[in-house]
Design a protein around this motif. Sequence first.
Motif, PDB file in Angstrom:
ATOM      1  N   LEU A  38     -24.533  11.977  29.023  1.00 16.19           N
ATOM      2  CA  LEU A  38     -23.465  12.552  29.497  1.00 16.19           C
ATOM      3  C   LEU A  38     -22.910  12.873  30.561  1.00 16.19           C
ATOM      4  O   LEU A  38     -23.051  12.472  31.391  1.00 16.19           O
ATOM      5  CB  LEU A  38     -24.516  14.311  30.165  1.00 16.19           C
ATOM      6  N   THR A  39     -21.688  13.932  29.809  1.00 18.36           N
ATOM      7  CA  THR A  39     -20.671  13.781  31.050  1.00 18.36           C
ATOM      8  C   THR A  39     -20.725  15.340  31.974  1.00 18.36           C
ATOM      9  O   THR A  39     -20.242  16.076  30.704  1.00 18.36           O
ATOM     10  CB  THR A  39     -19.364  13.479  31.192  1.00 18.36           C
ATOM     11  N   ALA A  88     -32.060   9.560  31.925  1.00 16.12           N
ATOM     12  CA  ALA A  88     -30.375   9.884  31.739  1.00 16.12           C
ATOM     13  C   ALA A  88     -29.191   9.404  32.837  1.00 16.12           C
ATOM     14  O   ALA A  88     -29.384   8.911  33.754  1.00 16.12           O
ATOM     15  CB  ALA A  88     -29.998  11.075  32.678  1.00 16.12           C
ATOM     16  N   THR A  89     -28.006   8.976  31.698  1.00 21.21           N
ATOM     17  CA  THR A  89     -26.858   7.983  32.637  1.00 21.21           C
ATOM     18  C   THR A  89     -26.035   9.548  32.831  1.00 21.21           C
ATOM     19  O   THR A  89     -25.095   9.541  31.177  1.00 21.21           O
ATOM     20  CB  THR A  89     -26.357   7.252  31.549  1.00 21.21           C
ATOM     21  N   VAL A  90     -25.560   9.731  34.073  1.00 23.19           N
ATOM     22  CA  VAL A  90     -25.046  11.127  33.870  1.00 23.19           C
ATOM     23  C   VAL A  90     -23.341  10.549  34.805  1.00 23.19           C
ATOM     24  O   VAL A  90     -23.779  10.008  35.704  1.00 23.19           O
ATOM     25  CB  VAL A  90     -25.298  12.299  35.014  1.00 23.19           C
ATOM     26  N   THR A  91     -22.309  10.837  34.459  1.00 24.28           N
ATOM     27  CA  THR A  91     -20.855  11.059  34.677  1.00 24.28           C
ATOM     28  C   THR A  91     -20.791  12.255  35.434  1.00 24.28           C
ATOM     29  O   THR A  91     -20.574  13.288  34.964  1.00 24.28           O
ATOM     30  CB  THR A  91     -20.123  10.798  34.017  1.00 24.28           C
ATOM     31  N   TYR A  92     -19.919  12.511  36.757  1.00 31.06           N
ATOM     32  CA  TYR A  92     -19.540  13.318  37.136  1.00 31.06           C
ATOM     33  C   TYR A  92     -18.332  13.083  38.395  1.00 31.06           C
ATOM     34  O   TYR A  92     -17.928  11.881  37.807  1.00 31.06           O
ATOM     35  CB  TYR A  92     -21.233  13.745  38.148  1.00 31.06           C
ATOM     36  N   THR A  93     -18.066  13.988  38.746  1.00 29.49           N
ATOM     37  CA  THR A  93     -16.683  14.633  39.948  1.00 29.49           C
ATOM     38  C   THR A  93     -17.433  13.455  40.826  1.00 29.49           C
ATOM     39  O   THR A  93     -17.694  14.693  42.021  1.00 29.49           O
ATOM     40  CB  THR A  93     -15.703  15.650  39.147  1.00 29.49           C
ATOM     41  N   THR A 263     -20.864   7.965  38.085  1.00 32.02           N
ATOM     42  CA  THR A 263     -21.702   8.075  37.066  1.00 32.02           C
ATOM     43  C   THR A 263     -22.956   7.211  37.584  1.00 32.02           C
ATOM     44  O   THR A 263     -23.336   6.386  38.549  1.00 32.02           O
ATOM     45  CB  THR A 263     -21.687   6.151  35.628  1.00 32.02           C
ATOM     46  N   GLY A 264     -24.344   8.085  37.329  1.00 32.09           N
ATOM     47  CA  GLY A 264     -25.416   7.763  38.343  1.00 32.09           C
ATOM     48  C   GLY A 264     -26.866   8.169  37.130  1.00 32.09           C
ATOM     49  O   GLY A 264     -26.026   7.945  35.899  1.00 32.09           O
ATOM     50  N   SER A 265     -27.464   7.174  37.373  1.00 34.44           N
ATOM     51  CA  SER A 265     -28.266   6.899  36.401  1.00 34.44           C
ATOM     52  C   SER A 265     -30.029   8.152  36.967  1.00 34.44           C
ATOM     53  O   SER A 265     -30.697   7.974  38.235  1.00 34.44           O
ATOM     54  CB  SER A 265     -29.170   5.328  36.424  1.00 34.44           C
ATOM     55  N   PHE A 266     -30.229   8.108  36.092  1.00 35.45           N
ATOM     56  CA  PHE A 266     -31.853   9.333  36.465  1.00 35.45           C
ATOM     57  C   PHE A 266     -32.651   8.862  35.436  1.00 35.45           C
ATOM     58  O   PHE A 266     -32.748   8.841  34.486  1.00 35.45           O
ATOM     59  CB  PHE A 266     -31.688  10.701  36.030  1.00 35.45           C
ATOM     60  N   LEU A 267     -34.133   9.020  36.223  1.00 34.05           N
ATOM     61  CA  LEU A 267     -35.289   9.324  35.480  1.00 34.05           C
ATOM     62  C   LEU A 267     -36.838  10.141  35.212  1.00 34.05           C
ATOM     63  O   LEU A 267     -36.502  10.501  36.823  1.00 34.05           O
ATOM     64  CB  LEU A 267     -36.101   7.352  35.640  1.00 34.05           C
ATOM     65  N   LYS A 268     -37.096  10.374  34.578  1.00 30.44           N
ATOM     66  CA  LYS A 268     -38.400  11.321  34.631  1.00 30.44           C
ATOM     67  C   LYS A 268     -39.761  10.946  34.672  1.00 30.44           C
ATOM     68  O   LYS A 268     -39.905  10.380  34.075  1.00 30.44           O
ATOM     69  CB  LYS A 268     -37.527  12.491  33.372  1.00 30.44           C
ATOM     70  N   THR A 269     -40.302  11.182  35.902  1.00 31.83           N
ATOM     71  CA  THR A 269     -40.962  10.916  35.944  1.00 31.83           C
ATOM     72  C   THR A 269     -42.385  11.906  36.895  1.00 31.83           C
ATOM     73  O   THR A 269     -41.917  13.014  37.679  1.00 31.83           O
ATOM     74  CB  THR A 269     -40.689   9.711  37.446  1.00 31.83           C
ATOM     75  N   ASN A 270     -43.264  12.351  36.343  1.00 31.41           N
ATOM     76  CA  ASN A 270     -44.383  13.309  36.164  1.00 31.41           C
ATOM     77  C   ASN A 270     -44.173  14.549  36.913  1.00 31.41           C
ATOM     78  O   ASN A 270     -43.954  15.271  37.131  1.00 31.41           O
ATOM     79  CB  ASN A 270     -45.050  12.915  38.209  1.00 31.41           C
TER      80      ASN A 270
END
Length: 372
Positions: A38-39, A88-93, A263-270
Amino acid sequence: MKKIYYLLALLPLAFSACQKQPVVPLAAPLTKTADLTLTLAPADYQLLPSSAYPSTTLSFNSTTDADTYIPMILAAKESPRLNDKSTATVTYTLAAPSLKVADSLYSDVIYTVTSADYFAVTGNHYGDFSANDVLNFLTYKYPSPVANQLAVITYVLYTGTDNTVTNSFLYLNGSWIKIYQVTPAQYTLVGEGKYDQFTAADVSKLPGYFNFFLKNDITIADTAKAGDVDYVSYSYYASGNYQKVLALTYDGSNWGIMSTQATGSFLKTNGAWAAVLPVPTITHTITSADVTLIANSTVGTSGERSNLGKYGDFSNWPTADLDAAFILVLTTDYPNPVAGDNYNVVYLNYTGGADVPTTLTFQWSGTAWVAK
């Protein structure tokens, strides 16, 4: 008789004890592991607390801040029912930082031109400068400037008549340039006229203020074109008086902080989102040699292989056959794959009467290739 009364009294208790109790539904189990892409839109930044600066600037000042705030946005935006291991691969400003001037302490950057200075630069005793003279003065006054050095100079400017002015100059890319300076009237306009300076409470508002100033300044608005950059010099108080510079760029309609997309990468853990290093990705486009390799193999059906060898594209191949074909290619072309890396295979999928470049992703588990 007494025994009968006791027995009757106990009957409601016995009856109620046999009643079915209300069934309390169990919480729905986590049933979905998602790979989100998502952006961030303006509304996403506003999911943050109002005390968080990105909720108003709609950008992050650093990747560190993005890694801190984006998990909060994901927690508010995405379904809490997503399984752990969702990504989640997130594009941001990412906002460009304010221009770092060499020394912005106000007492160190201000200077008032003297009679000796006027004579040294112009060789006369008129006691004023033309617009070009003041640039020559800066070279005279600061013979060894450093990159992004700021000078706030008070002098007499001759434009048919003499007027005492205070202007900001920036040493940028090897030369001095006159830059935009917020005026006392503009501080007053935004409610900061008492001291003619901004504070930390104004930081998120400054791009909006400066956009308004520049758009309503005829000397700027009449010639502004998309891509122009203007540097705004302003007074700032933070346990001392400073002169700072903010660089703005014009998009054809508005002036805003120069920014880039990151762009950043995020992971859901616990149950919680957190930033992670992005998974390295290798992209492999199917070549004619790969087509020949598959056509001469035993993957798929003989009809599929024959059609591929003839036309060089994949027409109506089942997913399982595509996976087998591309795993054969990866095994051949990448004898030493890196476990956990993404390998994107780009191939021509014949559909709707045309070849459509299509991508499938695989990972090497350490012992086998796995389609994602």
